[in-house]
Motif scaffolding. Structure first.
Motif: not given
Length: 80
Positions: A31-43
């Motif tokens: 049960h987690a929320y992934l904000d748009p910054g998470t994708g940037s961090y993964a990249v």
């Protein structure tokens, strides 16, 4: 003659496999929320790993080539 594994080596690998099995098991819901910054961090992580691996490969390959490459000659060998 077979050398027996030490207990601490066996338990370390067992612990690693247990952690990986629990981490990637499909039996728990996240049960987690992934904000748009998470994708940037993964990249950023992926790019960092790729460039780090490339740098390490370049450094290690130069050392290995240096071991088997030509050795610089001393002055006494040049003068004859």
């Amino acid at each position: 003659m077979k050398i027996p594994l030490r207990f601490h080596q066996y338990s370390r690998w067992s612990f690693l496999w247990l952690v990986l099995a629990i981490t990637f098991s499909p039996f728990h819901k996240a049960h987690a929320y992934l904000d748009p910054g998470t994708g940037s961090y993964a990249v950023q992580i992926v790019v960092g790993v790729v460039f780090g691996a490339a740098y390490t490969l370049r450094t290690v390959s130069r050392r290995v080539i240096g071991w088997f490459g030509k050795k610089p000659r001393k002055d006494s060998e040049i003068d004859g």
